[in-house]
Design a protein around this motif. Structure first.
Motif, PDB file in Angstrom:
ATOM      1  N   VAL A   1      14.325   8.735  -3.144  1.00  0.00           N
ATOM      2  CA  VAL A   1      14.443   7.350  -2.674  1.00  0.00           C
ATOM      3  C   VAL A   1      15.705   6.848  -2.120  1.00  0.00           C
ATOM      4  N   SER A   2      15.845   6.418  -0.980  1.00  0.00           N
ATOM      5  CA  SER A   2      17.140   6.434  -0.120  1.00  0.00           C
ATOM      6  C   SER A   2      17.103   5.325   0.706  1.00  0.00           C
ATOM      7  N   GLY A   3      18.138   4.169   0.678  1.00  0.00           N
ATOM      8  CA  GLY A   3      18.188   3.252   1.411  1.00  0.00           C
ATOM      9  C   GLY A   3      18.004   1.872   1.069  1.00  0.00           C
ATOM     10  N   VAL A   4      17.353   1.859  -0.294  1.00  0.00           N
ATOM     11  CA  VAL A   4      16.811   0.702  -1.080  1.00  0.00           C
ATOM     12  C   VAL A   4      18.021   0.009  -1.802  1.00  0.00           C
ATOM     13  N   SER A   5      17.703  -1.403  -1.985  1.00  0.00           N
ATOM     14  CA  SER A   5      18.722  -1.860  -2.748  1.00  0.00           C
ATOM     15  C   SER A   5      18.450  -2.061  -4.242  1.00  0.00           C
ATOM     16  N   VAL A   6      19.279  -2.827  -5.229  1.00  0.00           N
ATOM     17  CA  VAL A   6      18.960  -2.848  -6.340  1.00  0.00           C
ATOM     18  C   VAL A   6      17.635  -3.461  -6.818  1.00  0.00           C
ATOM     19  N   HIS A   7      16.899  -3.969  -5.714  1.00  0.00           N
ATOM     20  CA  HIS A   7      15.887  -4.505  -6.112  1.00  0.00           C
ATOM     21  C   HIS A   7      14.643  -3.666  -6.300  1.00  0.00           C
ATOM     22  N   SER A   8      14.977  -2.293  -5.736  1.00  0.00           N
ATOM     23  CA  SER A   8      13.890  -1.409  -6.071  1.00  0.00           C
ATOM     24  C   SER A   8      14.290  -0.630  -7.308  1.00  0.00           C
TER      25      SER A   8
ATOM     26  N   ASP B   1       0.725  -1.270  -0.171  1.00  0.00           N
ATOM     27  CA  ASP B   1      -0.027   0.078  -0.105  1.00  0.00           C
ATOM     28  C   ASP B   1       0.853   1.137   0.179  1.00  0.00           C
ATOM     29  N   ILE B   2       2.361   1.210  -0.085  1.00  0.00           N
ATOM     30  CA  ILE B   2       2.937   2.298  -0.173  1.00  0.00           C
ATOM     31  C   ILE B   2       2.642   2.951  -1.459  1.00  0.00           C
ATOM     32  N   TRP B   3       2.376   2.159  -2.439  1.00  0.00           N
ATOM     33  CA  TRP B   3       1.852   2.661  -3.896  1.00  0.00           C
ATOM     34  C   TRP B   3       0.553   3.725  -3.758  1.00  0.00           C
ATOM     35  N   ASN B   4       0.069   3.774  -2.668  1.00  0.00           N
ATOM     36  CA  ASN B   4      -1.050   4.559  -2.472  1.00  0.00           C
ATOM     37  C   ASN B   4      -0.961   5.642  -1.693  1.00  0.00           C
ATOM     38  N   MET B   5       0.322   5.908  -1.378  1.00  0.00           N
ATOM     39  CA  MET B   5       0.598   7.198  -0.919  1.00  0.00           C
ATOM     40  C   MET B   5       1.040   8.139  -1.769  1.00  0.00           C
ATOM     41  N   HIS B   6       0.216   9.073  -2.296  1.00  0.00           N
ATOM     42  CA  HIS B   6       0.150   9.779  -3.465  1.00  0.00           C
ATOM     43  C   HIS B   6       1.130  10.992  -3.151  1.00  0.00           C
ATOM     44  N   LYS B   7       0.938  11.570  -1.922  1.00  0.00           N
ATOM     45  CA  LYS B   7       1.625  12.720  -1.699  1.00  0.00           C
ATOM     46  C   LYS B   7       3.111  12.637  -1.169  1.00  0.00           C
ATOM     47  N   LEU B   8       3.605  11.386  -1.206  1.00  0.00           N
ATOM     48  CA  LEU B   8       5.004  11.283  -0.641  1.00  0.00           C
ATOM     49  C   LEU B   8       6.012  11.779  -1.603  1.00  0.00           C
ATOM     50  N   LYS B   9       6.699  12.667  -0.997  1.00  0.00           N
ATOM     51  CA  LYS B   9       7.810  13.117  -1.904  1.00  0.00           C
ATOM     52  C   LYS B   9       9.139  12.690  -1.445  1.00  0.00           C
ATOM     53  N   GLN B  10       9.705  12.145  -0.237  1.00  0.00           N
ATOM     54  CA  GLN B  10      10.958  11.671   0.036  1.00  0.00           C
ATOM     55  C   GLN B  10      10.501  10.429   0.908  1.00  0.00           C
ATOM     56  N   LEU B  11      11.308   9.407   0.557  1.00  0.00           N
ATOM     57  CA  LEU B  11      11.307   8.060   1.065  1.00  0.00           C
ATOM     58  C   LEU B  11      12.541   7.406   1.565  1.00  0.00           C
ATOM     59  N   TYR B  12      12.822   7.336   2.915  1.00  0.00           N
ATOM     60  CA  TYR B  12      14.265   7.103   3.296  1.00  0.00           C
ATOM     61  C   TYR B  12      13.868   5.587   4.124  1.00  0.00           C
ATOM     62  N   CYS B  13      14.285   4.530   3.696  1.00  0.00           N
ATOM     63  CA  CYS B  13      14.130   3.218   4.407  1.00  0.00           C
ATOM     64  C   CYS B  13      15.128   2.088   4.339  1.00  0.00           C
ATOM     65  N   LYS B  14      16.021   2.462   5.086  1.00  0.00           N
ATOM     66  CA  LYS B  14      17.106   1.627   4.899  1.00  0.00           C
ATOM     67  C   LYS B  14      16.969   0.144   5.259  1.00  0.00           C
ATOM     68  N   GLY B  15      17.410  -0.449   4.313  1.00  0.00           N
ATOM     69  CA  GLY B  15      17.028  -2.094   4.610  1.00  0.00           C
ATOM     70  C   GLY B  15      15.870  -2.442   3.878  1.00  0.00           C
ATOM     71  N   PHE B  16      14.905  -1.651   3.345  1.00  0.00           N
ATOM     72  CA  PHE B  16      13.817  -2.166   2.727  1.00  0.00           C
ATOM     73  C   PHE B  16      13.476  -1.659   1.334  1.00  0.00           C
ATOM     74  N   ASP B  17      12.929  -2.377   0.453  1.00  0.00           N
ATOM     75  CA  ASP B  17      12.830  -2.200  -0.840  1.00  0.00           C
ATOM     76  C   ASP B  17      11.129  -1.870  -1.195  1.00  0.00           C
ATOM     77  N   LEU B  18      11.067  -1.137  -2.375  1.00  0.00           N
ATOM     78  CA  LEU B  18       9.748  -0.934  -2.945  1.00  0.00           C
ATOM     79  C   LEU B  18       9.333  -2.145  -3.750  1.00  0.00           C
ATOM     80  N   PRO B  19       8.015  -2.650  -3.175  1.00  0.00           N
ATOM     81  CA  PRO B  19       7.671  -3.896  -3.955  1.00  0.00           C
ATOM     82  C   PRO B  19       7.189  -3.619  -5.506  1.00  0.00           C
ATOM     83  N   PRO B  20       6.931  -4.413  -6.202  1.00  0.00           N
ATOM     84  CA  PRO B  20       6.533  -4.315  -7.570  1.00  0.00           C
ATOM     85  C   PRO B  20       5.174  -3.501  -7.282  1.00  0.00           C
TER      86      PRO B  20
END
Length: 848
Positions: free
Chosen positions: A646-653, A614-633
């Protein structure tokens, strides 16, 4: 805070009122906003000498507005309110606001009439501003010998091509005292036929006023029909053209005052003009010149000055025990001479116990607008002289603890989230320029320069005197309140405060504190900047209107689901040992999400850990810092259309599937943590580079790289407009640098910790056409040969195998060598001739 911040709070509060809740009409909303804007404009236009008097009336308006806002906040946060009683109270308070605004305009109109009635007085009779007469320092020029010698050398240099010299620095640092010392030096008196020392002050904003003042001091009588600019310029030129003159313009505040510099004749006789100002960028307006920025005193000179002041009689002695305590007090004054002098005067004749008590306090002085001491008056005057719109930005910097290294990026995020200025997405660096203005006005202390711009600053801090003023002003104006001890948390202290700043997180463990906070639940920001807690403490989640929550210093074992009720949040920073819940999308207004773990331990060896879908439903999001996590498909037809960073993600994002759904992405920071990740390539840009016309920055960090093999297969094909690249641990051979070297708009390149490997790096003509900043750190390079014409700043750090560096720094302004091989550093020390570049060498090896 002033009326500008009150307007901001008013506008933000009115925007919170849902359309379905019609307790305040549109015309009433518009009317109060227009009237408050008029108050703000009036304050901005008042002369500085009248501004201080008008502050009391402005304060009464602000107090009335804050009560009005408190009523609305209480109504919005309490679903069981009494509509009739609330509406009656609200309109009664609105009438009080309007009465206070009327009183303000009556008072300021009287001030303007007084100004107009005195405008016929000859300009030459204008008195100096109160600021200067109350801010005269004692003639204790401790620790400024080098600056005195430098200024004398500049103005006595017969070969100097500069007409103007400037002495800049924070209020109370000794600018005027230093220049007077030089001005009254026998050699200077002998050298200059005519000398003038003029206090300008903030009320001299008209060029004609200043010229009349100069002519009056020169004894030139100006006929009443010759007061136009052209005639005054001619008379000034005639009066000085045949003389070698020294003119000091002290306490210059307005850029227009610098226009008079063009009216002083350059008669090639060695004449000199010295400008004294707190505002460091005014000097750029007219003439190139030499600039002296006064430094703070070191610990030894601070103690020397304190000792001179506290023990004024020679027969008075200081014991060793008292000296030890005194040195601690002197150090706490942070090198500001005026502060040291005031503390010394306060300590004169005091007992050992009183000295000891003062040494144990956080600050040796408390600064408020009501102190009526020379230093407090000068500091408050500096604050009042800020443009109206800058005052809120300046006061906000007091939310950080003492000695807190304030990160530029963190500060900008908070300013944006607080809504201090309406800006277009992606233009957040506008706030960076605001920070630079505060630094250049000498109310904020500069830190390290940014790599993108040598004239901007990566971090900053407040001197304790300005911080003390910020805290006292903010508390009284309900802008923010510091919670450090139990008594700070009482209802009378936190009532109507817009922001609560926790500098001791332990107070949040007290049940009574939570009960008090629940009784006044209308704060809009909760900022926890105290020392990080190893064990969890409870956060108060009673603030239904909370907009900004920074709780990185608070540890949560589980995500606190009470957060999901704070629907107005735009900024959330949190440290949690578990994953985000899927219901995080409930916070639909969130623009900044910073999510970290207490321990940076990978939770699973079975591939990436994804953020909730549901992170994909946060349409006002401008900056995301999530060390150790990735954005899902992403699900079908889902986009993060406002996401910029976008910061802290791996190449999977960093797949085509993910990145193509983030159309406005300008910055991405990738972290590779495991062998599984290292099998991925960074070729995702091959597919999406064309999508990112405004892409600015890419960062890749390989954690614990295997030095025996290349970690990442190939250098990515970056978007052509990229401006900044930072690589660490990638293990590329130098031959692969050609991909980066061809980027036309690259300004900053940072290579750390095995980013590239091999003994030799040599550039070719035409490569790096725009590169201005280069960092080489922890690399195994031995020989470095490059000639990059655009390069302005080079840092070489911890490159212990480096033996040779090319002498091709024709256009470089600064070369920093930090802890490289002893032989190389000795070689650089002996040479120190890099085609004009300033060379700075530092080493932890003391015998070099």
């Amino acid at each position: 805070m002033g009326s500008s911040a009150a307007i901001l709070s008013l506008l933000q509060t009115l925007n919170l009122i849902p359309e379905s809740d019609s307790f305040l009409s549109h015309s009433d909303k518009l009317s109060i906003l227009v009237e408050m804007n008029s108050v703000d404009e009036t304050m901005a236009e008042l002369p500085s000498s009248k501004k201080i008097d008008a502050v009391a009336y402005e304060r009464q308006v602000i107090d009335a507005v804050l009560i009005f806002l408190d009523l609305i906040h209480s109504h919005l946060s309490d679903p069981d309110h009494d509509d009739i009683g609330f509406t009656l109270s609200l309109y009664q308070q609105l009438e009080i606001v309007q009465e206070e605004i009327t009183s303000f305009f009556i008072a300021t109109d009287e001030e303007e009439e007084q100004i107009c009635s005195s405008s016929s007085i000859r300009y030459s009779n204008f008195a100096s501003s109160d600021y200067n007469t109350h801010n005269q320092q004692q003639n204790l020029l401790v620790g400024l010998d080098d600056q005195i010698s430098a200024l004398k050398e500049l103005i006595l240099d017969p070969n100097s091509h500069y007409l103007v010299q400037s002495v800049m620095g924070m209020t109370g640092i000794g600018k005027t005292s230093l220049v007077k010392q030089v001005y009254n030096d026998p050699l200077v008196i002998k050298e200059f036929e005519t000398r003038l020392f003029l206090h300008i002050g903030p009320d001299y904003t008209r060029l004609e006023d200043i010229m009349l003042r100069v002519l009056d001091e020169l004894g030139v009588v100006v006929p009443s029909d010759k007061l136009d600019t052209e005639c005054l310029q001619k008379q000034l030129s005639e009066a000085l053209s045949t003389q070698k003159y020294l003119v000091v313009l002290d306490d210059v505040w307005d850029a227009d005052a610098y226009q008079i510099l063009s009216d002083f004749p350059e008669n090639r006789k060695g004449s000199q003009i010295i400008i004294i100002s707190q505002i460091q960028r005014l000097y750029e307006v007219i003439f190139p010149h030499k600039l002296i920025i006064l430094p703070f005193l070191n610990d030894d000179d601070s103690w020397k000055l304190l000792h001179q002041t506290a023990f004024s009689k020679r027969e008075e002695k200081c014991s060793r025990e008292l000296e030890k305590i005194g040195k601690k007090i002197a150090k706490n004054c942070e090198g500001l001479p005026a502060a040291i002098i005031q503390v010394g005067e306060n300590l004169r004749g005091k007992s050992f116990e009183e000295w000891k008590t003062l040494s144990e306090k956080e600050d040796p002085l408390v600064i408020t607008r009501y102190d009526d001491t020379p230093l407090s008056n000068a500091l408050f005057f500096s604050y009042m002289m800020l443009p109206q719109y800058l005052k809120s930005f300046f006061l906000y910097m007091g939310v950080f603890p003492k000695d807190y290294g304030i990160s530029r990026s963190k500060l900008i995020k908070l300013w944006v989230s607080e809504g201090f200025m309406e800006i277009e997405p992606g233009n957040e660096e506008t706030f960076g320029y605001t920070l630079d203005l505060l630094i250049l006005r000498s109310v904020v202390l500069r830190g390290k320069h940014t790599s993108v711009d040598m004239y901007s600053f990566k971090n900053c801090r407040l001197h304790f005197t300005f911080r003390s003023l910020c805290v006292s002003e903010a508390k009284s104006e309900k802008f923010f309140h510091i919670l450090k001890k139990y008594t700070d948390c009482t209802p009378e202290n936190i009532r109507r405060q817009q922001r609560l700043c926790v500098h001791n997180n332990v107070v949040l463990a007290l049940t009574q504190v939570h009960e008090w906070m629940e009784s006044v639940p209308n704060a809009r920001s909760l900022l926890c900047f105290g020392p990080k807690q190893q064990y969890p403490v409870l956060l108060p989640f009673c603030f239904r209107l909370l907009k900004v929550l920074d709780a990185l210093a608070i540890r949560f074992y589980e995500f606190p689901h009470q957060l999901l009720a704070l629907l107005h949040l735009t900024h959330l920073s949190i440290t949690c040992d578990r994953e985000l819940p899927n219901s995080i999308s409930t916070l639909s207004n969130l623009e900044v999400l910073i999510f970290t773990r207490h321990h940076n331990i990978k939770l699973s060896n079975n591939g990436p850990i994804y953020l909730p879908i549901d992170i994909w439903n946060m349409h006002k999001l401008k900056q995301l810092y999530c060390k150790g996590f990735d954005l899902p498909p992403p699900p079908d037809d889902c986009h993060l259309e406002n996401l910029l960073t976008v910061s802290g993600v791996s190449v999977h994002s960093c797949t085509m599937e993910v990145l193509s759904r983030i159309p406005k992405l300008t910055r991405i920071a990738v972290q590779i943590e495991s062998a599984h990740d290292s099998t991925e390539t960074l070729n995702f840009f091959d597919h999406v580079a064309s999508l990112y016309e405004k892409f600015q920055s890419f960062k890749c960090v390989v954690v614990n790289p295997n030095l025996s093999s290349q970690i990442v297969r190939s250098v990515p094909n970056f978007p052509m407009n990229i401006r900044k690249i930072s690589l660490s641990g990638c293990g590329f051979p130098w031959e692969n640098m050609e991909v980066i070297a061809s980027l036309p708009n690259l300004i900053v390149l940072k290579l750390r910790w095995y980013a590239f490997c091999g003994p030799m790096w040599k550039t070719s003509t035409g490569q790096f056409p725009s590169l201005e900043f280069l960092l080489l750190e922890d690399l195994n390079i031995e020989n470095l040969e490059f000639d990059i014409q655009s390069l302005r700043w080079v840092i070489v750090r911890h490159c212990y195998k480096l033996e040779n560096i090319s002498n091709q720094f024709k256009y470089t302004k600064l070369l920093e060598i930090d802890d490289c091989s002893p032989s190389f550093m000795k070689k650089v020390r002996k040479c120190q001739s890099f085609s004009g570049a300033e060379v700075k060498i530092s080493s932890s090896i003391t015998d070099l």
